[in-house]
Scaffold this active site. Structure first.
Site: not given
Ligand code: AMP
Length: 400
Positions: A7, A91, A180, A241, A384
């Site tokens: 990743n 990823r 996600h 955010r 993940e």
């Protein structure tokens, strides 16, 4: 078969090796400060202490070379030669509308990932750098791309089309993509296993609440809506955010604050969210500590965050005409007892009721709903990397 999961970020790289005969984790690591002073690799062979090596790494190829050295090291390695690694799972953040599933990487796939860099300029280029570095150092090892956007490709047009001039969609690919996806997919499958019900028979709402946060509606195994959009800025309030805001605010704030080009985007991505409201931190632990000391803005930040999660839960129950289970995952979802309580508070009429005692738990797979709740509430730590390794393994198995 052993699978290396990679990743890649712009200056960091996370990796794991999993043995897929029994899905066990053999080692994991993090390379930081790639291309800047103080490059360092942190490598942990499971069952051993962490090994840390500071050494210059000018680019991702240097970083991958250090990873390959660490995993073959006689003391803390987990393979004796690279031939033991059956495949690499990468990823990749954005696959646009091209991929609804993971895919074996070839030249055509690389071209598409590069095209999608336009949609994810901060994420796809380092993902590409990681793939190129692995290709250079392990030319004979097959590689698979696992996209964050893929799981959401099953959304119907009414979920992904913005009410903008339609030609922006056809000309520029402006639509909602969602992110996600690997996490939502993993926890949805685990939820079905935990409930001992086929995923095809379930209506699920999965809440990935971390520093970045998103909610998905998963009906009969397919994602039908998700809160992130064209970029990961849309939807929930997050660590830094803003999530959903009135779009007219961008020009309004730009004019009022006389902002330079690009600055508004930076404010919405890096200075907003619970950090912006509280003025304390983007980390929920710090915010909750501030609440304990009587900080009212910190308390407000938590309420606004919970409000938005509840808003999406309500919307998705309406979209799916019901819900069998809600899943909490990622840093906040897995660990924040108070936040789960705030989110689920007073939702009894929707069938959601958590048991305060069962909810007093962190980071463990468990059911936290009250026994008489119509909607089950589950806590499922996301994984993940395992999902990437599984997808990679499935694709490589078919090649043999
Ligand atoms: P993630 O992006 O999934 O790694 O989540 C990181 C975030 O999880 C951190 O910024 C914290 O806000 C939150 N977090 C982690 N541990 C806890 C905890 N024990 N209590 C509350 N929040 C936590």
């Amino acid at each position: 078969m052993k699978i290396l999961v990679i990743n890649c970020g712009s200056s960091s790289l996370k990796y794991q090796i999993l043995d897929m005969t029994n899905e066990t984790l053999l080692c994991k690591g993090l390379v930081e400060k790639i291309g800047i002073d103080g490059s360092v690799i942190n490598h942990t062979k499971i069952g051993q202490d962490k090994f840390v090596l500071e050494t210059p790494m000018k680019d991702h190829k240097d970083a991958i070379a250090q990873v390959l050295a660490a995993i073959q090291d006689p003391d803390h390695g987990v393979v004796t030669s690279m031939s033991e690694i059956g495949a690499v799972g990468h990823r990749v953040v954005h696959g646009g509308e091209h991929y609804a599933d993971s895919v074996l990487i070839d030249d055509e796939v690389m071209k598409v990932i590069e095209e999608c860099s336009d949609l994810a300029p901060l994420h796809n280029p380092p993902n590409i750098a990681g793939i190129e570095a692995c290709k250079a150092l392990m030319p004979d090892t097959p590689m698979v791309a696992v996209f964050d956007t893929a799981f959401h490709q099953t959304m119907p047009p009414e979920s992904y089309i913005y009410a903008l001039p339609y030609e922006y969609y056809t000309k520029y690919g402006i639509r909602r993509y969602g992110f996600h996806g690997t996490s939502h997919k993993y926890v949805a499958r685990r939820a079905a296993e935990m409930l001992n019900v086929s995923l095809e028979d379930l209506k699920l709402i999965t809440c990935h609440l971390g520093n970045g946060a998103s909610v998905s509606a998963i009906k009969h195994g397919k994602c039908i809506d998700t809160s992130m959009g064209f970029t990961p800025l849309e939807g929930l309030v997050m660590g830094t955010r803003s999530g959903d805001i009135d779009p007219a605010l961008v020009t309004y704030i730009r004019e009022k604050e006389n902002l330079a080009p690009g600055k508004a985007n930076e404010i919405l991505n890096k200075k907003s969210g619970v950090l912006g409201i509280s003025g304390v931190s983007s980390d929920f632990r710090d915010i909750e500590a501030a609440v304990e000391e009587g900080n009212e803005r910190a308390a407000l930040a938590l309420k606004v965050f919970a409000h938005k999660v509840r808003f999406y839960i309500g919307a998705y129950i309406a979209e799916m005409n019901g819900c069998d289970a809600i899943v909490f995952t990622a840093g906040v979802g897995e660990n924040d007892i108070t936040m789960r309580e705030l989110i689920c508070h007073d939702l009894g009429n929707l069938g959601i009721k958590i048991d305060p005692l069962k909810n007093k738990i962190r980071g463990k797979e468990t059911i936290i709903s009250a026994d008489d709740a119509k909607v089950k509430a589950l806590l499922i730590p996301t994984n993940e990397e395992l999902m990437i390794a599984r997808d990679t393994f499935q694709i490589i198995k078919k090649l043999k």
